[in-house]
Enzyme design. Structure first.
Site, short mmCIF file in Angstrom:
data_model
loop_
_atom_site.label_atom_id
_atom_site.label_comp_id
_atom_site.label_asym_id
_atom_site.label_seq_id
_atom_site.Cartn_x
_atom_site.Cartn_y
_atom_site.Cartn_z
N SER A 143 39.51 -36.55 20.33
CA SER A 143 40.19 -37.80 20.02
C SER A 143 41.45 -37.53 19.20
CB SER A 143 39.22 -38.74 19.32
OG SER A 143 39.73 -40.05 19.28
N ASP A 270 36.31 -44.32 29.34
CA ASP A 270 36.45 -44.25 27.88
C ASP A 270 36.94 -45.60 27.37
OD1 ASP A 270 37.45 -43.79 25.24
OD2 ASP A 270 37.74 -41.67 25.71
N HIS A 299 33.74 -42.23 25.09
CA HIS A 299 34.66 -41.63 24.12
C HIS A 299 33.90 -40.62 23.27
CE1 HIS A 299 38.43 -41.45 21.91
NE2 HIS A 299 37.71 -41.39 20.80
#
Length: 327
Positions: A143, A270, A299
């Site tokens: 991320s 996601d 995610h």
């Protein structure tokens, strides 16, 4: 043309959608086998970051994986510990570094960390290569940490030392402005509230350490990333505005500069990523950027069995790092 058209990832049968894949990985998983050794790295500006080492054996190995965590994460998040364990199992040492203010202690300076701050990652890599003498370094990021990793690799290829051989990043918001809006949708409010509560607590802790230097009068009224970044992130880190921060910090604008084989895995379901975070054209034009877009994964999810089982992100990173030819 490293645009990967297929993916081997298959989720656990009981994880039916991106939200379940996201939540299960972050809340149900434990990785108790990893035992860290902490080191404090002093930075050139007088601040520090905390490094957590997990060695594959009794003496340092020649190969090191450096793991960069997500927004408001740290080295103890399950996805970080899982990656450290996976690297150790194939003979890599692992270094999970905590961003400024994320290692359990408020950092010294008024500034903190942000999603475009590659200087601290560069210091961690320099420390590993020059002081710890690792001959081969592999970068992983999740991320926000994936965004920092991609930006580091692409913004100035000449700065990347020869020891850095490959990188693998997962669930990366390569378009920060679009992502900041996307996560504000009603479907994502549960995630957004958690992030905002954590960010507000960090600002309060900063104010307690450095009283009188921050204006907290509007803090509780900030409800999303653009508001928070306009009020705090941008001015504390030298950006003119939140939009200026998003433009300069987004890794998407630097992908063409990457000169190290790099795998980017973003799941199509996601919940955090808009369509602009799947840089197909950049991958198709690159000799170094491999883009994989599995249909599912959530995610920072990618669970392949029960909560304690294997995760595709770990299996895929290890495979990318160890095979003779990347891809």
């Amino acid at each position: 043309m490293p645009l990967l058209t297929t993916s081997d990832y298959r989720p656990a049968m009981f994880l039916a959608n991106g939200h379940l894949q996201t939540i299960a990985a972050s809340t149900l998983r434990r990785v108790p086998e990893v035992r860290y050794q902490r080191e404090r790295l002093e930075l050139p500006d007088g601040d520090f970051v905390d490094l957590d080492w997990s060695l594959a054996g009794s003496v340092p190995a020649g190969r090191l994986g450096i793991i960069s965590h997500g927004l408001e994460g740290d080295s103890n998040r399950p996805y970080v510990r899982g990656m450290a364990r996976a690297l150790n199992q194939v003979g890599f040492d692992a270094l999970a570094w905590n961003y400024r203010g994320c290692g359990g202690e408020t950092n010294r300076l008024l500034r903190a960390y942000h999603l475009g701050d590659t200087d601290d990652l560069a210091e961690v890599i320099r420390h590993a290569s020059e002081q710890k003498h690792y001959a081969e370094i592999f970068l992983t990021g999740f991320s926000a940490g994936g965004n920092v990793t991609l930006k580091y690799l692409g913004e100035n290829a000449a700065r990347v030392p020869a020891q850095v051989r490959r990188a693998a990043v997962f669930s990366v918001p390569t378009d920060l402005k679009a992502s900041s809006v996307h996560i504000s949708r009603w479907q994502n409010q549960v995630y957004l509230r958690r992030f905002m509560n954590s960010l507000r607590e960090k600002i309060r802790a900063k104010d307690a350490r450095l009283p009188g230097q921050l204006d907290l009068s509007e803090l509780n009224k900030l409800r999303d990333f653009p508001q928070f970044d306009e009020r705090f992130t941008a001015p504390l880190h030298g950006f003119a505005s939140a939009d200026d921060y998003y433009e300069q910090a987004a890794s998407g604008r630097y992908l063409s500069g990457i000169r190290v084989p790099t795998l980017l895995v973003n799941a199509l379901n996601d919940p955090f990523l808009p369509s602009s975070c799947f840089p197909r054209e950049a991958a198709a034009a690159s000799q170094f950027l491999y883009l994989e877009t599995p249909t599912v994964g959530g995610h920072v999810g990618f669970n392949e069995g029960g909560p304690a089982g294997t995760y595709y992100s770990e299996r895929r990173a290890v495979d990318f790092f160890t095979r003779a030819e990347p891809g």
